[in-house]
Design a protein around this motif. Structure first.
Motif, PDB file in Angstrom:
ATOM      1  N   TYR A 106      35.869  49.581  32.985  1.00 10.51           N
ATOM      2  CA  TYR A 106      36.912  49.716  31.960  1.00 10.51           C
ATOM      3  C   TYR A 106      37.984  48.641  32.115  1.00 10.51           C
ATOM      4  CZ  TYR A 106      41.383  51.311  30.085  1.00 10.51           C
ATOM      5  OH  TYR A 106      42.601  51.361  29.463  1.00 10.51           O
ATOM      6  N   LEU A 107      38.336  48.323  33.353  1.00 10.21           N
ATOM      7  CA  LEU A 107      39.399  47.349  33.590  1.00 10.21           C
ATOM      8  C   LEU A 107      39.007  45.964  33.096  1.00 10.21           C
ATOM      9  CD1 LEU A 107      40.515  48.463  37.172  1.00 10.21           C
ATOM     10  CD2 LEU A 107      41.657  48.938  34.995  1.00 10.21           C
ATOM     11  N   GLU A 108      37.733  45.630  33.197  1.00 11.60           N
ATOM     12  CA  GLU A 108      37.284  44.336  32.678  1.00 11.60           C
ATOM     13  C   GLU A 108      37.389  44.310  31.159  1.00 11.60           C
ATOM     14  OE1 GLU A 108      33.702  41.199  33.478  1.00 11.60           O
ATOM     15  OE2 GLU A 108      33.131  43.299  33.246  1.00 11.60           O
ATOM     16  N   GLN A 109      36.983  45.402  30.528  1.00 15.83           N
ATOM     17  CA  GLN A 109      37.050  45.465  29.069  1.00 15.83           C
ATOM     18  C   GLN A 109      38.496  45.474  28.573  1.00 15.83           C
ATOM     19  OE1 GLN A 109      34.576  48.643  27.536  1.00 15.83           O
ATOM     20  NE2 GLN A 109      33.009  48.306  29.090  1.00 15.83           N
ATOM     21  N   ARG A 110      39.379  46.063  29.347  1.00 14.46           N
ATOM     22  CA  ARG A 110      40.774  46.197  28.912  1.00 14.46           C
ATOM     23  C   ARG A 110      41.620  44.978  29.268  1.00 14.46           C
ATOM     24  NH1 ARG A 110      45.153  46.097  27.422  1.00 14.46           N
ATOM     25  NH2 ARG A 110      46.683  47.779  27.127  1.00 14.46           N
ATOM     26  N   PHE A 111      41.419  44.418  30.469  1.00  6.82           N
ATOM     27  CA  PHE A 111      42.289  43.342  30.936  1.00  6.82           C
ATOM     28  C   PHE A 111      41.564  42.027  31.218  1.00  6.82           C
ATOM     29  CE2 PHE A 111      44.685  47.124  32.699  1.00  6.82           C
ATOM     30  CZ  PHE A 111      45.677  47.091  31.731  1.00  6.82           C
ATOM     31  N   GLY A 112      40.401  42.110  31.866  1.00  4.72           N
ATOM     32  CA  GLY A 112      39.695  40.885  32.210  1.00  4.72           C
ATOM     33  C   GLY A 112      39.067  40.929  33.591  1.00  4.72           C
ATOM     34  N   PHE A 113      38.451  39.827  33.969  1.00  2.00           N
ATOM     35  CA  PHE A 113      37.643  39.727  35.183  1.00  2.00           C
ATOM     36  C   PHE A 113      38.436  40.050  36.445  1.00  2.00           C
ATOM     37  CE2 PHE A 113      36.246  37.162  38.802  1.00  2.00           C
ATOM     38  CZ  PHE A 113      34.912  37.508  38.906  1.00  2.00           C
ATOM     39  N   TRP A 114      39.601  39.423  36.625  1.00  2.00           N
ATOM     40  CA  TRP A 114      40.339  39.579  37.878  1.00  2.00           C
ATOM     41  C   TRP A 114      40.919  40.981  38.026  1.00  2.00           C
ATOM     42  CZ3 TRP A 114      39.367  36.403  41.587  1.00  2.00           C
ATOM     43  CH2 TRP A 114      38.957  35.101  41.287  1.00  2.00           C
ATOM     44  N   SER A 115      41.320  41.573  36.928  1.00  2.00           N
ATOM     45  CA  SER A 115      41.805  42.961  36.974  1.00  2.00           C
ATOM     46  C   SER A 115      40.675  43.898  37.390  1.00  2.00           C
ATOM     47  CB  SER A 115      42.343  43.371  35.601  1.00  2.00           C
ATOM     48  OG  SER A 115      43.402  42.536  35.203  1.00  2.00           O
ATOM     49  N   TYR A 116      39.501  43.644  36.836  1.00  2.00           N
ATOM     50  CA  TYR A 116      38.312  44.440  37.153  1.00  2.00           C
ATOM     51  C   TYR A 116      37.983  44.363  38.643  1.00  2.00           C
ATOM     52  CZ  TYR A 116      33.192  45.332  37.140  1.00  2.00           C
ATOM     53  OH  TYR A 116      31.919  45.771  37.391  1.00  2.00           O
ATOM     54  N   LYS A 117      37.914  43.154  39.165  1.00  2.00           N
ATOM     55  CA  LYS A 117      37.564  42.987  40.575  1.00  2.00           C
ATOM     56  C   LYS A 117      38.651  43.571  41.485  1.00  2.00           C
ATOM     57  CE  LYS A 117      33.756  40.839  39.602  1.00  2.00           C
ATOM     58  NZ  LYS A 117      32.452  41.527  39.754  1.00  2.00           N
ATOM     59  N   THR A 118      39.896  43.453  41.064  1.00  2.00           N
ATOM     60  CA  THR A 118      40.997  44.009  41.856  1.00  2.00           C
ATOM     61  C   THR A 118      40.899  45.527  41.933  1.00  2.00           C
ATOM     62  OG1 THR A 118      42.446  42.177  41.229  1.00  2.00           O
ATOM     63  CG2 THR A 118      43.501  44.179  42.065  1.00  2.00           C
ATOM     64  N   GLY A 119      40.649  46.168  40.780  1.00  2.00           N
ATOM     65  CA  GLY A 119      40.515  47.623  40.764  1.00  2.00           C
ATOM     66  C   GLY A 119      39.370  48.092  41.640  1.00  2.00           C
ATOM     67  N   ALA A 120      38.231  47.412  41.529  1.00  2.00           N
ATOM     68  CA  ALA A 120      37.073  47.789  42.342  1.00  2.00           C
ATOM     69  C   ALA A 120      37.361  47.578  43.830  1.00  2.00           C
ATOM     70  CB  ALA A 120      35.852  46.971  41.921  1.00  2.00           C
ATOM     71  N   PHE A 121      38.052  46.479  44.150  1.00  2.00           N
ATOM     72  CA  PHE A 121      38.375  46.210  45.552  1.00  2.00           C
ATOM     73  C   PHE A 121      39.262  47.307  46.132  1.00  2.00           C
ATOM     74  CE2 PHE A 121      41.589  44.633  48.524  1.00  2.00           C
ATOM     75  CZ  PHE A 121      40.779  44.263  49.587  1.00  2.00           C
ATOM     76  N   PHE A 122      40.275  47.725  45.369  1.00  2.00           N
ATOM     77  CA  PHE A 122      41.165  48.758  45.886  1.00  2.00           C
ATOM     78  C   PHE A 122      40.440  50.090  46.049  1.00  2.00           C
ATOM     79  CE2 PHE A 122      44.640  45.855  45.227  1.00  2.00           C
ATOM     80  CZ  PHE A 122      45.540  46.239  46.204  1.00  2.00           C
ATOM     81  N   PHE A 123      39.472  50.376  45.174  1.00  2.00           N
ATOM     82  CA  PHE A 123      38.675  51.582  45.401  1.00  2.00           C
ATOM     83  C   PHE A 123      37.867  51.458  46.690  1.00  2.00           C
ATOM     84  CE2 PHE A 123      34.315  53.187  45.347  1.00  2.00           C
ATOM     85  CZ  PHE A 123      34.593  54.535  45.532  1.00  2.00           C
ATOM     86  N   LEU A 124      37.189  50.329  46.859  1.00  2.00           N
ATOM     87  CA  LEU A 124      36.365  50.143  48.053  1.00  2.00           C
ATOM     88  C   LEU A 124      37.205  50.293  49.318  1.00  2.00           C
ATOM     89  CD1 LEU A 124      34.227  47.100  46.837  1.00  2.00           C
ATOM     90  CD2 LEU A 124      33.409  49.434  47.183  1.00  2.00           C
ATOM     91  N   LEU A 125      38.394  49.708  49.296  1.00  2.00           N
ATOM     92  CA  LEU A 125      39.287  49.827  50.444  1.00  2.00           C
ATOM     93  C   LEU A 125      39.734  51.277  50.645  1.00  2.00           C
ATOM     94  CD1 LEU A 125      41.047  48.505  52.643  1.00  2.00           C
ATOM     95  CD2 LEU A 125      42.788  48.105  50.888  1.00  2.00           C
ATOM     96  N   SER A 126      40.158  51.918  49.553  1.00  2.00           N
ATOM     97  CA  SER A 126      40.662  53.291  49.632  1.00  2.00           C
ATOM     98  C   SER A 126      39.596  54.257  50.116  1.00  2.00           C
ATOM     99  CB  SER A 126      41.154  53.747  48.249  1.00  2.00           C
ATOM    100  OG  SER A 126      42.115  52.874  47.747  1.00  2.00           O
ATOM    101  N   ARG A 127      38.418  54.170  49.519  1.00  2.00           N
ATOM    102  CA  ARG A 127      37.368  55.126  49.853  1.00  2.00           C
ATOM    103  C   ARG A 127      36.816  54.876  51.247  1.00  2.00           C
ATOM    104  NH1 ARG A 127      36.700  60.012  49.341  1.00  2.00           N
ATOM    105  NH2 ARG A 127      37.379  59.809  47.179  1.00  2.00           N
ATOM    106  N   ALA A 128      36.719  53.626  51.653  1.00  2.00           N
ATOM    107  CA  ALA A 128      36.237  53.345  53.009  1.00  2.00           C
ATOM    108  C   ALA A 128      37.204  53.926  54.044  1.00  2.00           C
ATOM    109  CB  ALA A 128      36.073  51.840  53.211  1.00  2.00           C
TER     110      ALA A 128
END
Length: 495
Positions: A106-128
């Motif tokens: 959703y973040l890629e569709q709403r904002f763009g590539f870097w927002s998308y990767k940032t959101g996914a990165f923070f999930f990976l960090l948070s969940r790990a």
């Protein structure tokens, strides 16, 4: 309880999980690994989510904390209701309309590539981090109960635990986990029920007496009116709502199960029935906490205390009583319960980490099924190793209640996700996409600085609500780098 008996229980338990894995992972594909072919019954998802959402943290820390925090945690649980309503009525319709596999698309569709990767990165960090804390807790219990006596190092205990999770999840993924988590949720609820029943019996309490004992205990106070108190009701309530929205609604782990339902109405039924169940289950955990301390007092049992502060170590109360002062049967049920609730959370987290990394970072769908399978297996194994390393780091530095540590970590790592989704859903503006990672890194640092000085500046000490502050700072940062959406679209035609 002998180490041999406990090892036999653990071995038997994992044999059951592996059998379930074999039966459910036949002809597994990426679609079944990631979202169970979007064919899961809603009631099964709702039941399986109970074990996933609670984890060993709830199982041990929530009952243990009632001596110092009373039932103040119930305010957080009541806040959950608001959070789940938002998820069911705002986020789920969005995810189903876009037919997402990873919610961060959703973040890629709403904002763009870097927002998308940032959101996914923070999930990976948070969940790990979160999954590692939960596994750290149960590994510590097993180490104390079994492996210290056998001379087995903690690192070996952790490695074996995580490799066993890998073994029963790497083929079937979510399709398998829906079944294993259903089994594990049943084991966890059985443990809580048996523990409450046996303590009530030992204390000669019928049902009415049990309710009266819990209700009249000083430890069952829910409402605290001092705004500066970390137990302040409305602060806890608001924190519970936002924690739920972020740690469930913006969390690939929890939403992955919901996205496996056959339709949006099914997913919403799952969420609303799950909401009712999770409130009831938390009432049982808090009641269990009151009874644990009542039982210890009645039997004259010395509870474990911190050598420096002299305070009772709440996280050790339930394990100590269950394995040393309850009956053999109750001890067996406790071991099964703690294993069940922890692995129900950990196996789901490992699968979600694999899903997010494969979909969000590797763009796995561009490859054929054979290569997707290889990438899934390598990623799954890689995150297993990551969890082992993080747990060993926690072993070296942990010096606070696990439940507090988990939520503090969530406050700093989930905050940017809260800010990103809030900005995307509630404003019509675009952003300068390349600046989003800087905003999302700066916000937690600013939050940490404010939190470290708030008591000196204002006499106020942040608790779980640090998540809201972090999200707000992220939101304001995004607003500062925003622009009208049509301008952003010109700069990024993909929007």
């Amino acid at each position: 309880m002998s180490p041999t008996l406990i090892l036999s229980l653990i071995a038997g338990y994992f044999v059951v999980l592996i059998i379930i894995s074999i039966l459910t992972s036949r002809k597994a594909t990426s679609e079944s690994f990631f979202i169970a072919n979007r064919n899961a019954p809603w009631y099964m998802v709702a039941f399986a989510m109970i074990g996933t959402s609670l984890s060993g943290v709830t199982f041990i820390s929530i009952p243990g904390m009632v001596a110092t925090q009373s039932w103040s945690y119930m305010a957080v649980v009541l806040g959950y209701i608001v959070g789940y309503l938002v998820i069911g009525t705002v986020l789920m319709p969005l995810y189903y309309r876009l037919r997402l596999v990873s919610i961060y698309t959703y973040l890629e569709q709403r904002f763009g590539f870097w927002s998308y990767k940032t959101g996914a990165f923070f999930f990976l960090l948070s969940r790990a981090v979160g999954a590692a804390f939960r596994l750290f807790l149960v590994a510590g219990v097993l180490q104390l109960a079994v492996f210290d006596g056998l001379g087995v190092p903690f690192a070996v205990t952790v490695t074996i635990s995580i490799l066993l999770i890998y073994l029963y999840t790497f083929r079937g993924g979510l399709k398998t986990i829906l079944w294993t988590d259903t089994f594990q949720t049943m084991a966890m609820l059985l443990c809580v029920g048996v523990s409450i029943y046996l303590m009530a019996d030992e204390l000669n309490l019928g049902f009415a007496g049990l309710v009266k004992t819990v209700k009249e205990s000083a430890m069952s106070q829910i409402y605290f009116s001092d705004p500066k108190d970390d137990k302040f009701f409305w602060k806890q309530f608001a924190s519970g709502a936002f924690i739920t929205i972020v740690m469930t609604g913006l969390d690939q782990d929890m939403m992955q199960k919901n996205l496996s339902c056959r339709s949006l109405p099914d997913a919403q039924k799952n969420m609303f029935w799950f909401t009712l169940a999770i409130v009831i289950v938390n009432v049982f955990f808090l009641s269990l906490g009151v009874l644990l301390y009542q039982f210890a007092a009645a039997k004259g049992i010395a509870l474990p205390t911190d050598a420096v502060t002299g305070k009772v170590i709440g996280d050790n109360v339930f394990p100590l009583l269950a394995t040393n002062h309850f009956s053999l049967f109750a001890g067996i049920v406790f071991i099964l319960g703690i294993i069940a609730v922890t692995y129900a959370s950990a196996d789901s987290a490992l699968t979600a980490l694999t899903t997010s990394f494969c979909v969000d970072m590797l763009d796995i769908k561009q490859h054929d099924e054979a290569k997707q399978k290889r990438l899934r297996h390598l990623t799954h194994f890689g995150f297993s190793l990551v969890l082992i390393v993080i747990i060993l780091i926690f072993r070296a530095i942990n010096d606070q209640s696990v439940i507090t540590a988990v939520f503090k970590a969530a406050g700093y790592t989930y905050g940017p996700l809260l800010g990103l989704y809030s900005f995307g859903l509630f404003t019509g503006r675009g952003v300068h996409d390349r600046l989003v990672p800087f905003v999302c890194v700066a916000a937690p640092l600013i939050t940490w600085f404010i939190n470290a000085n708030s008591k000196a500046w204002w006499g106020y000490e942040f608790g779980f609500e640090i998540l809201m502050l972090n999200g707000l700072i992220t939101f304001l940062g995004l607003l500062a780098v925003s622009r009208p959406r049509e301008v952003a679209a010109e700069l990024n035609p993909a929007l």
